[in-house]
Design a protein around this motif. Structure first.
Motif, PDB file in Angstrom:
ATOM      1  N   HIS A  10       0.822  -1.214   0.000  1.00 54.88           N
ATOM      2  CA  HIS A  10       0.000   0.000   0.000  1.00 54.88           C
ATOM      3  C   HIS A  10       0.857   1.266   0.000  1.00 54.88           C
ATOM      4  O   HIS A  10       1.906   1.311   0.653  1.00 54.88           O
ATOM      5  N   ALA A  11       0.355   2.283  -0.714  1.00 60.97           N
ATOM      6  CA  ALA A  11       0.984   3.603  -0.661  1.00 60.97           C
ATOM      7  C   ALA A  11       0.061   4.618  -0.005  1.00 60.97           C
ATOM      8  O   ALA A  11       0.408   5.795   0.100  1.00 60.97           O
ATOM      9  N   THR A  12      -1.115   4.169   0.409  1.00 62.41           N
ATOM     10  CA  THR A  12      -2.054   5.042   1.100  1.00 62.41           C
ATOM     11  C   THR A  12      -2.996   4.191   1.945  1.00 62.41           C
ATOM     12  O   THR A  12      -3.402   3.093   1.535  1.00 62.41           O
ATOM     13  N   MET A  13      -3.353   4.699   3.114  1.00 60.73           N
ATOM     14  CA  MET A  13      -4.300   4.000   3.972  1.00 60.73           C
ATOM     15  C   MET A  13      -5.664   3.864   3.307  1.00 60.73           C
ATOM     16  O   MET A  13      -6.439   2.956   3.625  1.00 60.73           O
ATOM     17  N   ASN A  14      -5.955   4.755   2.364  1.00 61.97           N
ATOM     18  CA  ASN A  14      -7.264   4.736   1.715  1.00 61.97           C
ATOM     19  C   ASN A  14      -7.508   3.474   0.889  1.00 61.97           C
ATOM     20  O   ASN A  14      -8.645   3.171   0.528  1.00 61.97           O
ATOM     21  N   SER A  15      -6.434   2.753   0.564  1.00 64.02           N
ATOM     22  CA  SER A  15      -6.578   1.533  -0.235  1.00 64.02           C
ATOM     23  C   SER A  15      -6.822   0.301   0.623  1.00 64.02           C
ATOM     24  O   SER A  15      -7.223  -0.748   0.096  1.00 64.02           O
ATOM     25  N   VAL A  16      -6.582   0.407   1.911  1.00 63.70           N
ATOM     26  CA  VAL A  16      -6.597  -0.778   2.766  1.00 63.70           C
ATOM     27  C   VAL A  16      -7.993  -1.360   2.921  1.00 63.70           C
ATOM     28  O   VAL A  16      -8.223  -2.547   2.642  1.00 63.70           O
ATOM     29  N   PHE A  35       1.833  -4.267   3.877  1.00 63.04           N
ATOM     30  CA  PHE A  35       3.077  -3.498   3.920  1.00 63.04           C
ATOM     31  C   PHE A  35       2.769  -2.096   3.404  1.00 63.04           C
ATOM     32  O   PHE A  35       2.206  -1.935   2.324  1.00 63.04           O
ATOM     33  N   MET A  36       3.142  -1.077   4.162  1.00 63.89           N
ATOM     34  CA  MET A  36       2.679   0.291   3.915  1.00 63.89           C
ATOM     35  C   MET A  36       3.830   1.292   3.886  1.00 63.89           C
ATOM     36  O   MET A  36       4.750   1.233   4.701  1.00 63.89           O
ATOM     37  N   ASP A  37       3.776   2.213   2.908  1.00 63.54           N
ATOM     38  CA  ASP A  37       4.627   3.410   2.906  1.00 63.54           C
ATOM     39  C   ASP A  37       3.727   4.559   2.464  1.00 63.54           C
ATOM     40  O   ASP A  37       3.667   4.907   1.290  1.00 63.54           O
ATOM     41  N   GLU A  38       3.014   5.160   3.426  1.00 63.65           N
ATOM     42  CA  GLU A  38       2.006   6.162   3.103  1.00 63.65           C
ATOM     43  C   GLU A  38       2.621   7.447   2.567  1.00 63.65           C
ATOM     44  O   GLU A  38       1.969   8.219   1.864  1.00 63.65           O
ATOM     45  N   GLY A  39       3.883   7.687   2.879  1.00 66.40           N
ATOM     46  CA  GLY A  39       4.536   8.892   2.376  1.00 66.40           C
ATOM     47  C   GLY A  39       4.630   8.934   0.865  1.00 66.40           C
ATOM     48  O   GLY A  39       4.753  10.014   0.271  1.00 66.40           O
ATOM     49  N   LEU A  40       4.551   7.768   0.213  1.00 67.77           N
ATOM     50  CA  LEU A  40       4.673   7.719  -1.243  1.00 67.77           C
ATOM     51  C   LEU A  40       3.579   8.516  -1.939  1.00 67.77           C
ATOM     52  O   LEU A  40       3.844   9.238  -2.902  1.00 67.77           O
ATOM     53  N   TYR A  42       1.750  11.003  -0.783  1.00 64.63           N
ATOM     54  CA  TYR A  42       1.902  12.446  -0.558  1.00 64.63           C
ATOM     55  C   TYR A  42       3.001  13.011  -1.455  1.00 64.63           C
ATOM     56  O   TYR A  42       2.843  14.084  -2.058  1.00 64.63           O
ATOM     57  N   GLU A  43       4.100  12.279  -1.556  1.00 66.79           N
ATOM     58  CA  GLU A  43       5.204  12.735  -2.409  1.00 66.79           C
ATOM     59  C   GLU A  43       4.785  12.758  -3.874  1.00 66.79           C
ATOM     60  O   GLU A  43       5.129  13.683  -4.618  1.00 66.79           O
ATOM     61  N   LEU A  44       4.025  11.748  -4.287  1.00 65.01           N
ATOM     62  CA  LEU A  44       3.575  11.697  -5.681  1.00 65.01           C
ATOM     63  C   LEU A  44       2.656  12.865  -6.010  1.00 65.01           C
ATOM     64  O   LEU A  44       2.742  13.457  -7.094  1.00 65.01           O
ATOM     65  N   ASN A  45       1.783  13.223  -5.082  1.00 63.41           N
ATOM     66  CA  ASN A  45       0.895  14.366  -5.312  1.00 63.41           C
ATOM     67  C   ASN A  45       1.672  15.675  -5.412  1.00 63.41           C
ATOM     68  O   ASN A  45       1.246  16.609  -6.102  1.00 63.41           O
ATOM     69  N   GLU A  46       2.810  15.751  -4.731  1.00 65.54           N
ATOM     70  CA  GLU A  46       3.626  16.964  -4.791  1.00 65.54           C
ATOM     71  C   GLU A  46       4.458  17.028  -6.062  1.00 65.54           C
ATOM     72  O   GLU A  46       4.587  18.078  -6.691  1.00 65.54           O
ATOM     73  N   THR A  47       5.045  15.901  -6.459  1.00 67.24           N
ATOM     74  CA  THR A  47       5.957  15.878  -7.607  1.00 67.24           C
ATOM     75  C   THR A  47       5.247  15.600  -8.925  1.00 67.24           C
ATOM     76  O   THR A  47       5.732  15.961  -9.989  1.00 67.24           O
ATOM     77  N   ASP A  48       4.082  14.898  -8.857  1.00 64.50           N
ATOM     78  CA  ASP A  48       3.321  14.490 -10.039  1.00 64.50           C
ATOM     79  C   ASP A  48       4.131  13.586 -10.960  1.00 64.50           C
ATOM     80  O   ASP A  48       3.839  13.487 -12.153  1.00 64.50           O
ATOM     81  N   GLU A  49       5.144  12.931 -10.415  1.00 63.21           N
ATOM     82  CA  GLU A  49       5.891  11.945 -11.195  1.00 63.21           C
ATOM     83  C   GLU A  49       6.489  10.903 -10.264  1.00 63.21           C
ATOM     84  O   GLU A  49       6.786  11.181  -9.100  1.00 63.21           O
ATOM     85  N   VAL A  50       6.629   9.685 -10.794  1.00 63.86           N
ATOM     86  CA  VAL A  50       7.203   8.590 -10.023  1.00 63.86           C
ATOM     87  C   VAL A  50       8.721   8.648 -10.184  1.00 63.86           C
ATOM     88  O   VAL A  50       9.241   8.541 -11.288  1.00 63.86           O
ATOM     89  N   THR A  51       9.412   8.809  -9.079  1.00 60.75           N
ATOM     90  CA  THR A  51      10.870   8.922  -9.102  1.00 60.75           C
ATOM     91  C   THR A  51      11.532   7.571  -8.849  1.00 60.75           C
ATOM     92  O   THR A  51      10.892   6.622  -8.388  1.00 60.75           O
ATOM     93  N   THR A  52      12.821   7.510  -9.156  1.00 60.70           N
ATOM     94  CA  THR A  52      13.587   6.285  -8.905  1.00 60.70           C
ATOM     95  C   THR A  52      13.546   5.912  -7.432  1.00 60.70           C
ATOM     96  O   THR A  52      13.425   4.731  -7.074  1.00 60.70           O
ATOM     97  N   MET A  54      11.150   6.474  -5.308  1.00 57.11           N
ATOM     98  CA  MET A  54       9.854   5.867  -5.000  1.00 57.11           C
ATOM     99  C   MET A  54       9.828   4.398  -5.399  1.00 57.11           C
ATOM    100  O   MET A  54       9.327   3.537  -4.657  1.00 57.11           O
ATOM    101  N   ILE A  55      10.366   4.102  -6.567  1.00 58.85           N
ATOM    102  CA  ILE A  55      10.400   2.717  -7.043  1.00 58.85           C
ATOM    103  C   ILE A  55      11.251   1.859  -6.115  1.00 58.85           C
ATOM    104  O   ILE A  55      10.906   0.701  -5.813  1.00 58.85           O
ATOM    105  N   MET A  56      12.354   2.407  -5.635  1.00 64.79           N
ATOM    106  CA  MET A  56      13.203   1.682  -4.695  1.00 64.79           C
ATOM    107  C   MET A  56      12.450   1.371  -3.408  1.00 64.79           C
ATOM    108  O   MET A  56      12.559   0.267  -2.851  1.00 64.79           O
ATOM    109  N   ARG A  57      11.664   2.331  -2.934  1.00 62.02           N
ATOM    110  CA  ARG A  57      10.890   2.109  -1.706  1.00 62.02           C
ATOM    111  C   ARG A  57       9.823   1.039  -1.906  1.00 62.02           C
ATOM    112  O   ARG A  57       9.593   0.194  -1.031  1.00 62.02           O
ATOM    113  N   LEU A  58       9.168   1.049  -3.072  1.00 62.25           N
ATOM    114  CA  LEU A  58       8.176   0.016  -3.364  1.00 62.25           C
ATOM    115  C   LEU A  58       8.830  -1.361  -3.489  1.00 62.25           C
ATOM    116  O   LEU A  58       8.279  -2.369  -3.024  1.00 62.25           O
TER     117      LEU A  58
END
Length: 222
Positions: A10-16, A35-40, A42-52, A54-58
């Motif tokens: 999960h990248a957001t509690m809203n999906s659980v 398994f959760m990383d909710e910060g992902l 929030y970061e995606l909404n700020e950057t509007d792009e998936v960064t390397t 983020m992929i490493m964290r997933l």
């Protein structure tokens, strides 16, 4: 034989809740490990792009799921779907993105697909995947996208009724000749909690549960 065990990323509690509800409704007894990383998100909404990064964290989350002896891994955030196949190549168990099965069904069933999303990045991402699936199926489809950011804002503020109202109003504005795709798991509650049927609406959780259980069974039988 022990129960099937599915790892949920999960990248957001809203999906659980939507995916847990879908597993509960499916009627097959499986173990779920979250398994959760909710910060992902929030970061995606700020950057509007998936960064390397983020992929490493997933990838790290998926690795932890694999280490927990799961039979398969399901991602629950559609914004990261284009990168799930690369992560899957690194895992020893089957991996499924949140919306792949749903979008394949949408292309199979309809030439006119209307995508509704509440996160900016999810709309265009979903459209690209639909067009890719259509090309693979040698089919022409028309895809329209509407992003209802005010619905996501309402959900984050805890106003779930307002969120659901935004989604339902958008669905009702779409012609019945379209197959409607709700791009994120968090949106499913707007239709699954309703007594009014929405026959032309597809949601990720309901389709993904069957798909990931079948993948897990096939993987275990090898």
């Amino acid at each position: 034989m022990k129960k099937l065990r599915i790892g949920l990323i999960h990248a957001t509690m809203n999906s659980v809740s939507p995916i847990l509800d879908a597993f509960s409704s499916y009627g097959e007894d499986v173990e779920l490990v979250n398994f959760m990383d909710e910060g992902l998100i929030y970061e995606l909404n700020e950057t509007d792009e998936v960064t390397t990064r983020m992929i490493m964290r997933l990838t790290d989350l998926a690795g932890k799921a694999a280490e927990s002896d799961v039979d398969a891994i399901l991602f629950t955030c559609s914004s990261f779907t284009p990168h799930v196949s690369d992560i899957a190549d690194l895992m020893p168990v089957p991996v499924l993105s949140s919306d792949q099965s749903m979008l394949e069904r949408a292309v199979l069933e309809s030439d006119n697909i209307y995508v509704i999303a509440t996160i900016r990045a999810a709309g265009p991402t979903t459209e690209r995947i639909i067009q890719q699936i259509a090309r693979e199926q040698e089919k022409d489809v028309t895809v329209r996208v509407q992003v209802v950011t005010e619905a996501f804002a309402a959900l984050q503020a805890g106003d779930v009724d307002r969120h659901d109202q935004h989604i339902r109003e958008t669905i009702q504005s779409v012609s019945a000749s379209n197959t409607v795709v709700l791009a994120q798991y968090s949106m499913a509650r707007a239709v699954t909690n309703e007594t009014t049927p929405y026959p032309n609406v597809l949601t990720g959780p309901s389709v993904s549960v069957e798909a990931i259980i079948n993948l897990a069974k096939r993987g275990r039988s090898k």
